[in-house]
Write an enzyme that holds these catalytic residues in place. Sequence first.
Site, mmCIF file in Angstrom:
data_model
loop_
_atom_site.group_PDB
_atom_site.id
_atom_site.type_symbol
_atom_site.label_atom_id
_atom_site.label_comp_id
_atom_site.label_asym_id
_atom_site.label_seq_id
_atom_site.Cartn_x
_atom_site.Cartn_y
_atom_site.Cartn_z
ATOM 1 N N TRP A 48 33.321 -7.519 23.934
ATOM 2 C CA TRP A 48 32.094 -7.524 23.133
ATOM 3 C C TRP A 48 30.862 -7.341 23.989
ATOM 4 C CZ3 TRP A 48 32.889 -12.581 19.874
ATOM 5 C CH2 TRP A 48 33.999 -12.431 19.056
ATOM 6 N N GLU A 49 31.030 -7.413 25.297
ATOM 7 C CA GLU A 49 29.935 -7.278 26.248
ATOM 8 C C GLU A 49 28.883 -8.361 26.065
ATOM 9 O OE1 GLU A 49 28.635 -3.222 26.009
ATOM 10 O OE2 GLU A 49 30.697 -2.528 26.019
#
Length: 146
Positions: A48-49
């Site tokens: 998801w960073e």
Amino acid sequence: MPSFVNPDKCDGCKALDKTACQFICPNDLMVLNKATMKAFNQEPEMCWECYSCVKICPVQAVEIRGYADFVPMGAAVTPMRSSDSIMWTVKFRNGMLKRFKFPIRTTPEGQAKPAGGYATAHGNLNDNILAQEPEALRIPEVYTIK
């Protein structure tokens, strides 16, 4: 860009049963290879960073490749977490360093106040009426199950 673990820096959080990056990852992507005692991102394409693993790693072994709008191509980004802030260091290809320091949340776990302690429009966070509803939906009232 998804996070990745530098195996030369990773110490597996000193062989605990669960590494810091495993504990913090909201998508359960970080795992510990028991044979090498090194953590790794098992599915980088699902990352998801959120950079939680990058910020929590005690030895700065989890790294990221920054986006072009954040750092130019070829630059390295390294966070260093202290008890009250995170220092982001950007190292450019020409060797120049830039540092950015941001405060972090220091509220003890379970002590956060809903809505930051500020009054909400309806005064009740358990109310079914959300921001701008029912006006934004153009209905006379929000229907609820009774």
